[in-house]
Enzyme design. Sequence first.
Site, PDB file in Angstrom:
ATOM      1  N   ASP A  59     -93.580 -26.404  16.081  1.00 29.77           N
ATOM      2  CA  ASP A  59     -95.006 -26.552  15.780  1.00 29.77           C
ATOM      3  C   ASP A  59     -95.151 -27.010  14.324  1.00 29.77           C
ATOM      4  OD1 ASP A  59     -97.785 -24.335  16.530  1.00 29.77           O
ATOM      5  OD2 ASP A  59     -97.722 -26.158  15.349  1.00 29.77           O
ATOM      6  N   ASP A  92     -98.622 -32.382  17.928  1.00 31.02           N
ATOM      7  CA  ASP A  92     -97.816 -31.717  16.890  1.00 31.02           C
ATOM      8  C   ASP A  92     -96.989 -30.542  17.419  1.00 31.02           C
ATOM      9  OD1 ASP A  92     -99.941 -30.048  17.403  1.00 31.02           O
ATOM     10  OD2 ASP A  92    -100.157 -29.392  15.328  1.00 31.02           O
ATOM     11  N   GLU A  93     -96.734 -30.514  18.701  1.00 32.02           N
ATOM     12  CA  GLU A  93     -96.007 -29.386  19.281  1.00 32.02           C
ATOM     13  C   GLU A  93     -95.108 -29.844  20.409  1.00 32.02           C
ATOM     14  OE1 GLU A  93     -98.213 -26.017  20.865  1.00 32.02           O
ATOM     15  OE2 GLU A  93     -99.834 -26.645  19.542  1.00 32.02           O
TER      16      GLU A  93
END
Length: 410
Positions: free
Chosen positions: A18, A120-121
């Site tokens: 993350d 973003d993960e």
Amino acid sequence: MWYNVDGDSMDRIIFHIDVNNAFLSWSAIDLLINGFKEDIRNYDAVIGGDESRRAGIVLAKSMGAKKKGIITGETLYSARKKCPGLKVYPPNYYVYQTKSNSLFTLLSKYTPDIEIFSIDECFIDYGKVKKLYGDELIFANKLKDEIQEKLGFTVNIGLGNNKLCAKMASDFLKPNMIHTLFNDEIKDKMWSLPIEELFGIGKKTSTKLRGLNINTIGDLANADFDKLAPYFKNQTIKMINAANGKDGSPVISEQVESKGISNSTTLDHDLKTSEEIYKVLHVIADNLCTALREQHRYACVVVVILKDRYFKSYSHQMKLNNGTNITSEVFGISKKLLDEMWNLEPIRLVGIRLDNLVKEVNYQMSLFESNEDRTKVSKLDKTVDDLKIKYGHNVIGNAYLKDDNIIKKY
DNA sequence: TCTGGGGTCCTAGGACCC
DNA sequence: TCTGGGGTCCTAGGACCC
């Protein structure tokens, strides 16, 4: 949703990676590259929407801003009250996509088993490559440092025996940290957390749970199924499993195609006439159909979405006999849907969603139309698409929309 | 000066058919 | 004239996520 207990097992090792303050970090790097003297990560700064378009909310915050109590999603107005010196920067989605790609490219050196969960993960199935890289904690630490060194931003990595636990773990303490939440740590590390921290439990559900005196994840983990079932129906067992850290869902690395696409916009002022709304619908229909044509896909459901000034949302949809990606068709249907649903209240947001997407259409003509007409409009769209590819997306638009102030905001 | 935009999944109710 | 279930499809709205 992925609380699926089947397949949960002790020997899986899942990473959840993350990016810390993704939008803000990525903007910071981009600004530095472009000659900005300061690193906005070191200020009280946020990435925020456009207040002149009434889209003024916090999308991401620096650690400093976080310490002042600023939370994602609150209005910039409210954020400034908490922190008068706050710096606000606009989002740059092109930059974000580029940074996101660079992260996933780096990770794919190590394993193809990456599930991209959002910009973003992602999840990695480390169990499958452990024999190549060894101890998971040592590897996670090396990976975290490599990302920071090569890409210039930090990440949290959570480790667990399933995706849910890995995800919960990466959320513990930030930034630039590694945490584990293996099955034998669930009681100690997760059960004391407040109920709203559990993935999948939002505001409405946590309020209901607290009303039933379930205040921590542990309370939910040990709750009586029969007591909760009347309130949460089919969700009950999923919630209780989640609170027990049970999740058998696999890491899925193939990019699955989205089931639908949507586009919506909050207007800078409320719209009060059909004509105004039609214009927005036309732009949105064109955006969506252009995207569908690029993907060679067709929509079988068209949904028009409105929000009024009280933020109440309404939708109206139509299922089509034949999939379409023709702008004029989707626009025509959208107009019809709007006319059927709109109660003439001023409108704050207008959106369209195209759903039930398919790869090909077996076009069946209705009794009174000619296939020639359809081919003609299809060709027109194609010509416009080609021009857009050649000269950029802004060179051509429908003459109907030209010089319209709604479009400028778009 | 309240409240973005893009998604997924679920639920409840109605229509329709057998 | 009243009365069944079961199943499927469709629609509108809600909850949640990043």
